[in-house]
Design a protein around this motif. Structure first.
Motif, PDB file in Angstrom:
ATOM      1  N   LEU A 219       0.753  -0.981   0.013  1.00  0.00           N
ATOM      2  CA  LEU A 219      -0.165   0.018  -0.087  1.00  0.00           C
ATOM      3  C   LEU A 219       0.716   1.166   0.029  1.00  0.00           C
ATOM      4  O   LEU A 219       1.902   1.280   0.819  1.00  0.00           O
ATOM      5  CB  LEU A 219      -0.894   0.039   1.279  1.00  0.00           C
ATOM      6  CG  LEU A 219      -1.938   1.311   1.356  1.00  0.00           C
ATOM      7  CD1 LEU A 219      -2.830   1.006   0.398  1.00  0.00           C
ATOM      8  CD2 LEU A 219      -2.617   1.097   2.899  1.00  0.00           C
ATOM      9  N   MET A 220       0.454   2.171  -0.881  1.00  0.00           N
ATOM     10  CA  MET A 220       1.225   3.497  -0.791  1.00  0.00           C
ATOM     11  C   MET A 220       0.356   4.535  -1.455  1.00  0.00           C
ATOM     12  O   MET A 220      -0.545   4.145  -2.252  1.00  0.00           O
ATOM     13  CB  MET A 220       2.340   3.330  -1.815  1.00  0.00           C
ATOM     14  CG  MET A 220       3.560   4.827  -1.853  1.00  0.00           C
ATOM     15  SD  MET A 220       4.703   4.628  -2.798  1.00  0.00           S
ATOM     16  CE  MET A 220       3.884   4.748  -4.472  1.00  0.00           C
ATOM     17  N   CYS A 221       0.315   5.781  -0.593  1.00  0.00           N
ATOM     18  CA  CYS A 221      -0.774   6.828  -1.338  1.00  0.00           C
ATOM     19  C   CYS A 221       0.202   7.963  -1.102  1.00  0.00           C
ATOM     20  O   CYS A 221       1.085   8.223  -0.410  1.00  0.00           O
ATOM     21  CB  CYS A 221      -1.694   6.776  -0.007  1.00  0.00           C
ATOM     22  SG  CYS A 221      -2.781   5.386   0.017  1.00  0.00           S
ATOM     23  N   PRO A 244       8.562  -8.629   5.072  1.00  0.00           N
ATOM     24  CA  PRO A 244       8.001  -7.318   5.088  1.00  0.00           C
ATOM     25  C   PRO A 244       8.672  -6.579   3.905  1.00  0.00           C
ATOM     26  O   PRO A 244       9.555  -6.866   3.545  1.00  0.00           O
ATOM     27  CB  PRO A 244       8.435  -6.555   6.327  1.00  0.00           C
ATOM     28  CG  PRO A 244       9.690  -7.237   6.913  1.00  0.00           C
ATOM     29  CD  PRO A 244       9.635  -8.701   6.341  1.00  0.00           C
ATOM     30  N   ILE A 245       7.838  -5.466   3.230  1.00  0.00           N
ATOM     31  CA  ILE A 245       8.261  -5.025   2.305  1.00  0.00           C
ATOM     32  C   ILE A 245       8.531  -3.336   2.740  1.00  0.00           C
ATOM     33  O   ILE A 245       7.644  -2.932   3.290  1.00  0.00           O
ATOM     34  CB  ILE A 245       7.236  -4.846   0.974  1.00  0.00           C
ATOM     35  CG1 ILE A 245       6.997  -6.219   0.330  1.00  0.00           C
ATOM     36  CG2 ILE A 245       7.478  -3.748   0.113  1.00  0.00           C
ATOM     37  CD1 ILE A 245       5.893  -6.343  -0.684  1.00  0.00           C
ATOM     38  N   GLY A 246       9.420  -2.758   2.183  1.00  0.00           N
ATOM     39  CA  GLY A 246       9.759  -1.546   2.726  1.00  0.00           C
ATOM     40  C   GLY A 246      10.518  -1.442   4.104  1.00  0.00           C
ATOM     41  O   GLY A 246      10.663  -2.574   4.783  1.00  0.00           O
ATOM     42  N   GLU A 247      10.894  -0.311   4.782  1.00  0.00           N
ATOM     43  CA  GLU A 247      11.365  -0.191   6.078  1.00  0.00           C
ATOM     44  C   GLU A 247      10.348  -0.142   7.078  1.00  0.00           C
ATOM     45  O   GLU A 247       9.417   0.760   7.068  1.00  0.00           O
ATOM     46  CB  GLU A 247      12.409   0.870   6.124  1.00  0.00           C
ATOM     47  CG  GLU A 247      13.066   0.947   7.581  1.00  0.00           C
ATOM     48  CD  GLU A 247      13.854   2.414   7.629  1.00  0.00           C
ATOM     49  OE1 GLU A 247      14.480   2.634   8.638  1.00  0.00           O
ATOM     50  OE2 GLU A 247      14.157   2.852   6.395  1.00  0.00           O
ATOM     51  N   ALA A 279       4.379   0.535   2.068  1.00  0.00           N
ATOM     52  CA  ALA A 279       4.667  -0.567   3.093  1.00  0.00           C
ATOM     53  C   ALA A 279       3.931  -2.020   2.805  1.00  0.00           C
ATOM     54  O   ALA A 279       2.875  -1.643   2.060  1.00  0.00           O
ATOM     55  CB  ALA A 279       4.210   0.017   4.358  1.00  0.00           C
ATOM     56  N   GLY A 280       4.229  -3.085   2.996  1.00  0.00           N
ATOM     57  CA  GLY A 280       3.590  -4.103   2.794  1.00  0.00           C
ATOM     58  C   GLY A 280       4.148  -5.726   2.956  1.00  0.00           C
ATOM     59  O   GLY A 280       5.005  -5.372   3.972  1.00  0.00           O
ATOM     60  N   VAL A 281       3.864  -6.672   2.422  1.00  0.00           N
ATOM     61  CA  VAL A 281       4.301  -7.885   2.647  1.00  0.00           C
ATOM     62  C   VAL A 281       4.419  -8.677   1.433  1.00  0.00           C
ATOM     63  O   VAL A 281       3.908  -8.815   0.465  1.00  0.00           O
ATOM     64  CB  VAL A 281       3.297  -8.748   3.665  1.00  0.00           C
ATOM     65  CG1 VAL A 281       1.930  -8.877   3.007  1.00  0.00           C
ATOM     66  CG2 VAL A 281       3.983  -9.922   3.961  1.00  0.00           C
TER      67      VAL A 281
END
Length: 295
Positions: A219-221, A244-247, A279-281
């Protein structure tokens, strides 16, 4: 040459009068051909009339299909232009913030998915006319799958009950990526809270996951998100490795569980997600789950 000239004539006629006029003309000429054959009573005349009628129907069909294809291409261009202009407005003037994003994505055995999303947002101006969202899948899905994608957007009342459907403009900037512009009936008041729900049926959206490859759910907005919950429901009998995706931030929480039907679930919870922060998975089915897809 004669066939080509006839097709060009029908295309011009179609532009000026529309498909109903072509259909009426074809029916009229066929009736005249049959009547002529009946009056003259000649087998040769009847055969010639029948051949002429069949040729006319064929040419009329070609002209109609050609016209429909041209209209479809023109419509797609108009949708892309609307998406481009709305993207420019959204990028230069962020007129809302997202209070809550709640999404449940159910993955079926062959990678088909159904997503249910509820969104609550707060307008920062009095002229918020639309919201632009982007959805994607983890592979460059061919255009033929687009016909099976179904998107329904509905407003939610204060008590959470469903309201009326909202107009939408859907375009595909590239294979496997869909842009949806959701148009509000009237601009909501500044600093109020409005909610709507999205139902998204998407064939083979999670094909990489179903075939045993890693797949990403993120998800990114452009706006800050106060709270988000992203829940992925795996096919019956399947389990998955996750990372995880992202920090990961202090508001990032990843957990596993089961739904009421006993299917494995992976739930991502986010708090105070910064603007433009992804952020995500990332998930991959465990080998004992087996490959679940047949293209």
């Amino acid at each position: 040459m004669l066939l080509r000239e006839m097709i060009l004539f029908l295309e011009e006629f179609l532009r000026g009068h529309g498909p109903p006029a072509v259909a009426k003309a074809v029916v009229g000429l066929m009736s005249f051909a049959v009547l002529l054959g009946a009056v003259l009573g000649s087998t040769a005349v009847k055969s010639g009339a029948l051949v002429a009628a069949i040729l006319l129907v064929t040419v009329g069909g070609i002209a109609l299909v050609t016209n429909r294809g041209a209209e479809r291409r023109d419509l797609e261009v108009q949708k892309m232009l609307v998406s481009r202009y709305c993207n420019h407005i959204d990028r230069t003037s962020s007129a809302y913030e997202i209070c809550e994003w709640n999404e449940t994505l159910v993955v079926r055995e062959r990678g088909d998915t159904h997503a249910k999303v509820t969104v609550k947002l707060r307008p920062l101006q009095n002229d918020l006319m639309f919201i632009r969202l982007k959805f994607g899948c983890g592979w460059p899905q061919p255009a033929r799958y687009r016909r099976g994608v179904q998107l329904t957007v509905r407003s939610l009342l204060v008590d959470g009950s469903p309201g009326t459907t909202l107009h939408k403009t859907v375009s595909w900037p590239k294979d496997g990526t869909m842009t949806a512009i959701i148009h509000f009936h009237t601009p909501p008041p500044e600093n109020s809270e409005i909610s709507f729900s999205i139902d998204l049926e998407w064939p083979k959206r999670c094909l990489p996951l179903a075939e045993g490859s890693p797949d990403e759910f993120s998800l990114m907005c452009r706006q800050r998100v106060t709270r988000a919950v992203y829940r992925i429901v795996l096919p019956a009998g399947a389990d998955a490795y996750t990372e995880p995706i992202g920090e990961p931030s202090a508001g990032y929480r990843l957990s596993k569980g089961q739904d009421v039907d006993g299917r494995r679930t992976v739930t991502l919870e986010l708090a105070d997600l910064p603007a433009r922060h992804c952020a995500g998975v990332r998930m991959q089915l465990k080998q004992e789950s087996g490959a679940l897809s047949a293209r």
